[in-house]
Design an enzyme around this catalytic site. Sequence first.
Site, PDB file in Angstrom:
ATOM      1  N   CYS A 114      48.838  35.223  35.407  1.00 39.13           N
ATOM      2  CA  CYS A 114      47.431  35.622  35.341  1.00 39.13           C
ATOM      3  C   CYS A 114      46.983  36.413  36.569  1.00 39.13           C
ATOM      4  CB  CYS A 114      46.545  34.399  35.154  1.00 39.13           C
ATOM      5  SG  CYS A 114      46.871  33.504  33.616  1.00 39.13           S
ATOM      6  N   HIS A 251      39.448  36.933  36.899  1.00 37.87           N
ATOM      7  CA  HIS A 251      40.334  36.592  35.792  1.00 37.87           C
ATOM      8  C   HIS A 251      39.554  35.717  34.820  1.00 37.87           C
ATOM      9  CE1 HIS A 251      43.483  35.049  33.357  1.00 37.87           C
ATOM     10  NE2 HIS A 251      43.536  33.879  33.951  1.00 37.87           N
ATOM     11  N   ASN A 281      41.636  33.958  27.321  1.00 35.55           N
ATOM     12  CA  ASN A 281      42.446  34.207  28.509  1.00 35.55           C
ATOM     13  C   ASN A 281      43.569  35.170  28.122  1.00 35.55           C
ATOM     14  OD1 ASN A 281      44.222  34.145  30.669  1.00 35.55           O
ATOM     15  ND2 ASN A 281      44.062  31.940  30.982  1.00 35.55           N
TER      16      ASN A 281
END
Length: 324
Positions: A114, A251, A281
Site C-alpha cells: 500500500c 492512502h 482499498n
Amino acid sequence: MTIRAVVKGVGHYLPERVVPNSEFEATLDTTDEWIRTRSGIERRHFAAEGETTSDLAVKAAQAALDSAGYQADDIDAIVLATSTPDLTFPSVATMVQQKLGMTRGFGFDVQAVCAGFVYALTNANALIVSGQAQKVLVIGAETFSRIMDWTDRATCVLFGDGAGALVLEADTGAGNNSDRGILSADLNSDGRYKDMLFVDGGVSTTGTSGKLRMQGNALFRQAVEKLTSTARAALAKADLSDADVDWIVPHQANIRIIQGTAKKMGLSMDNVIVTVQDHGNTSAASIPLALSVGAAEGRIKPGDLLVTEAIGGGLAWGSVVLRW
C-alpha cells in the site's frame, strides 16, 4: 536554481464492474452497515475476467499523458508500483511500455504494497533530480480482487481494483519550499511487523500467488501513529509544518485511519481528499486515484501544498510533500 520533479499530468482508470457492499451479504455474515461503519467503504471496482493489472495501468497512464499533452515516446522512464503483477516477470512497467507504444527509455516495478506509490514517487524524483530522466510516468495499479479469500469477511470486503498515474517532469525552482514539485520525502520499513499484513504464498514458498491475510486491529494501532510521524518528518525536511498543508492525500484504507491521522495533525477533514467510499482499498493505486479525482473535481489547484502518506505490508510506510 534547483531541479524539481513537477506534476504535469494526472489520470486514473477504474474497471467497469462496480461492487456495492450489499453484494457480499449473500455469501458472508456481513451487512452494508457493518462494512460502512468499520471502514467507510460503500462500493469498489473489480477487474473483469481477463483484465490484468497492466491493462488498468495503461489506461491510467494514457489519461495522465493526455492530461500532460505528451505522447508515450516523450517519456524517459516508467516507475510502476504494484503487488499484483500480471506475471512473476517481466515487470508490469515494461508491459505498459509496450502497450503504450513507447519505444525508448526504461521501466521497472516497485513493490511496497500500500506504500508502493509513495516509494515509486520517491524513486521517480531521484531519477529526475539526478538527471537520469527528464519525464517520468509514475503509476500505481492493482488487481487485489485476485488475491482475496472470499470466505474472510475481515479482508475481502475492503479491497478493490484500479490504477492511477502522474507525469513528472524536470523543472527549475528557487530551491525553497515555495517551488512547485516534490519538495521532500520520508520512507520507512520494519520487517518485524510482517505478520500484520501478508500474502500466504509466493514463488519460492508455495509456488502459488496465495491469499491476503491481515491483523486489522493491530495494523490500525500502528497506522495512525506512523502515518502522522512520517508526514511530519517529510514536512520538517522542507521546513514546513502541519499548518502549511492544503491537502492530505492519504492512502485510502479505512476512513477511521484517515480521520485519526488528520486529527493528530490538527487538520480538518475538509483538507483531506477521501475516495475510500467509492474505491475501497486499492493499495498502491489509492493515492494516484485520489490525486486524479481531487484534481478533476477542481479541489486540488496549482500551488496547493499536498502531503501524501501511506502504510502497507512490510511494514512499509512513508510520505511525500509536493506542491501542485
